[in-house]
Design a protein around this motif. Structure first.
Motif, short mmCIF file in Angstrom:
data_model
loop_
_atom_site.label_atom_id
_atom_site.label_comp_id
_atom_site.label_asym_id
_atom_site.label_seq_id
_atom_site.Cartn_x
_atom_site.Cartn_y
_atom_site.Cartn_z
N PRO A 116 1.02 -1.24 0.40
CA PRO A 116 0.49 0.06 0.22
C PRO A 116 0.76 1.76 0.06
O PRO A 116 1.69 1.02 0.49
N LYS A 117 0.61 2.12 -0.81
CA LYS A 117 1.12 3.54 -0.74
C LYS A 117 1.25 4.52 0.54
O LYS A 117 -0.28 4.19 1.16
N GLN A 118 2.04 4.56 1.46
CA GLN A 118 2.18 5.16 2.75
C GLN A 118 1.39 6.98 1.96
O GLN A 118 1.75 7.73 0.83
N GLU A 119 0.93 6.96 2.95
CA GLU A 119 0.75 8.96 3.03
C GLU A 119 1.74 9.68 3.29
O GLU A 119 2.32 9.55 4.20
N LYS A 120 1.74 10.75 2.73
CA LYS A 120 2.95 11.53 2.91
C LYS A 120 2.42 12.27 3.93
O LYS A 120 1.53 12.40 4.34
N PRO A 121 3.34 12.54 4.69
CA PRO A 121 3.26 13.75 6.16
C PRO A 121 3.33 14.86 5.85
O PRO A 121 3.56 15.47 5.53
N SER A 122 1.97 15.76 6.39
CA SER A 122 3.03 16.87 7.00
C SER A 122 4.05 17.87 6.66
O SER A 122 4.25 17.48 7.35
N SER A 123 3.87 18.47 7.04
CA SER A 123 5.31 19.53 6.56
C SER A 123 5.47 19.82 8.04
O SER A 123 6.08 19.46 8.55
N GLU A 124 4.71 19.85 9.03
CA GLU A 124 4.85 20.15 10.66
C GLU A 124 5.66 19.10 10.67
O GLU A 124 6.31 18.62 11.91
N HIS A 125 4.08 18.16 10.44
CA HIS A 125 4.89 16.64 10.85
C HIS A 125 6.32 16.06 10.55
O HIS A 125 7.34 15.77 11.15
N ALA A 126 6.53 16.23 9.44
CA ALA A 126 8.09 16.28 9.08
C ALA A 126 8.74 16.84 9.16
O ALA A 126 9.85 16.20 10.08
N GLU A 130 12.13 14.75 12.02
CA GLU A 130 13.49 15.45 11.11
C GLU A 130 13.81 15.70 12.93
O GLU A 130 14.95 15.45 13.28
N ASN A 131 13.22 16.91 13.84
CA ASN A 131 13.94 16.98 15.32
C ASN A 131 14.09 16.35 16.11
O ASN A 131 15.09 16.16 16.25
N MET A 132 12.90 15.52 15.72
CA MET A 132 13.38 13.60 16.71
C MET A 132 14.47 13.49 16.15
O MET A 132 15.33 12.52 17.63
N LYS A 133 14.70 12.96 15.04
CA LYS A 133 15.71 11.97 14.31
C LYS A 133 16.91 12.80 15.05
O LYS A 133 18.06 12.11 15.11
N SER A 134 17.46 13.92 14.70
CA SER A 134 18.50 15.08 14.95
C SER A 134 18.71 14.51 16.54
O SER A 134 19.91 14.41 16.72
N LEU A 135 17.19 15.10 17.78
CA LEU A 135 17.50 14.17 19.34
C LEU A 135 18.89 13.13 19.17
O LEU A 135 19.38 13.11 20.30
N VAL A 136 17.79 12.89 18.52
CA VAL A 136 18.44 10.99 18.86
C VAL A 136 19.67 11.22 18.47
O VAL A 136 20.83 9.96 19.08
N HIS A 137 19.98 11.70 17.33
CA HIS A 137 21.76 11.33 16.81
C HIS A 137 22.04 11.78 17.96
O HIS A 137 23.05 11.18 18.15
#
Length: 304
Positions: A116-126, A130-137
């Motif tokens: 199934p095709k995933q729905e693209k997240p909104s810009s705010e959610h994206a 990205e902020n969460m990924k940066s924090l985890v990194h």
């Protein structure tokens, strides 16, 4: 029937009732739950529907197929192909695989899998993602970087000790061969000096005691001309100017390689070990420099 769920690399099974809305037992389906893909299929030997939670950017096709075989020993052969029949490499990330439909082959049985095709997240959610990924990194770096650097330093020290242990007998053999080659080269140079001295003495004796200068002058001219021809021939053969330092180096290398062959000294292996040791020392220096800089930054932060 038993429904198996794979979470964080480990399989946990629990009992559940399957209703009529569940896919047929011979079908492989892909769905999403909490943003993670779930691949549901029937285990061949146990005849059970099993769900595998896939980490798209961490799991690979090879790890997924290995999980299938670990869960059910009846899975003897498993492979994944594209819709047009091309086999997909085991190093391919599952995130790229799930972008398109594919074929799953288990024990020579082919299953057509529709993704199934995933729905693209909104810009705010994206942005939040990205902020969460940066924090985890950053957290992972702060918690594990120093430990990783310490392990790397320990590994480099062991590698350097191992290379030095291999080089020690070669260094001793090389020192002996170099000493003998140097002695032979020096002997050859002294022999050349002695030959020139004899030549000069012979010409002087012939000039003042046997003949006159009028007779010896053309002889010395032709001797000088012959020496020029010898020097020119040396350049044609070696493509090097006839200088004393170049002649000394050339004869030294000649004696060195000849003696190395006699003593079974592997020059290629020695050079490779020296190169590996230099690279290991350079890596250790860079690593210790980064550790030193990190320590300085921590001390400055504490002072501030």
């Amino acid at each position: 029937q038993v429904l198996c769920v794979k979470l964080c690399g480990s399989l946990k099974c629990y009992q559940a009732h399957l209703y009529s809305t569940v896919a047929p037992p011979d079908e492989v389906t892909v769905s999403y739950r909490h943003g993670l893909p779930l691949i549901t299929l029937t285990l061949p030997s146990r005849n059970e529907r099993c769900q595998f939670v896939v980490k798209p950017m961490l799991s690979t096709v090879g790890s997924f197929l290995q999980d299938l075989q670990n869960e059910d020993k009846g899975v003897k052969n498993a492979a994944i192909f594209t819709a047009d029949g091309s086999e997909i490499a085991t190093s391919t990330l599952m995130g790229f695989l799930l972008m398109n439909d594919f074929k799953l082959v288990i024990n020579k049985i082919t299953y057509d899998v529709q993704c199934p095709k995933q729905e693209k997240p909104s810009s705010e959610h994206a942005t939040e993602l990205e902020n969460m990924k940066s924090l985890v990194h950053r957290l992972f770096t702060a918690l594990h970087l120093e430990e990783f650097q310490k392990k790397r330093e320990h590994h480099l020290l062991e590698e350097i000790d191992h290379l030095k242990g291999q080089l020690q007998p070669l260094e001793q053999m090389k020192a002996k061969i170099e000493a003998r080659s140097t002695a032979k080269t020096s002997g050859l140079l002294w022999a050349g000096l002695a030959l020139l001295s004899v030549q000069g003495g012979a010409l002087a004796w012939l000039t003042w005691w046997v003949y006159s200068w009028d007779i010896m002058e053309p002889v010395t001219y032709f001797i000088t001309f012959a020496n020029s021809m010898v020097f020119f021939a040396y350049f044609l053969v070696t493509r090097q100017d006839y200088t004393y330092s170049a002649v000394k180096s050339r004869h030294f290398l000649h004696f060195f390689y000849k003696k190395s062959k006699q003593q079974h000294f592997d020059v290629v292996q020695y050079n490779q070990l020296k190169e590996d040791l230099a690279k290991a020392n350079e890596s250790l220096t860079r690593l210790r420099r980064s550790l030193y800089l990190q320590t300085q930054v921590e001390e400055l932060n504490e002072k501030n």
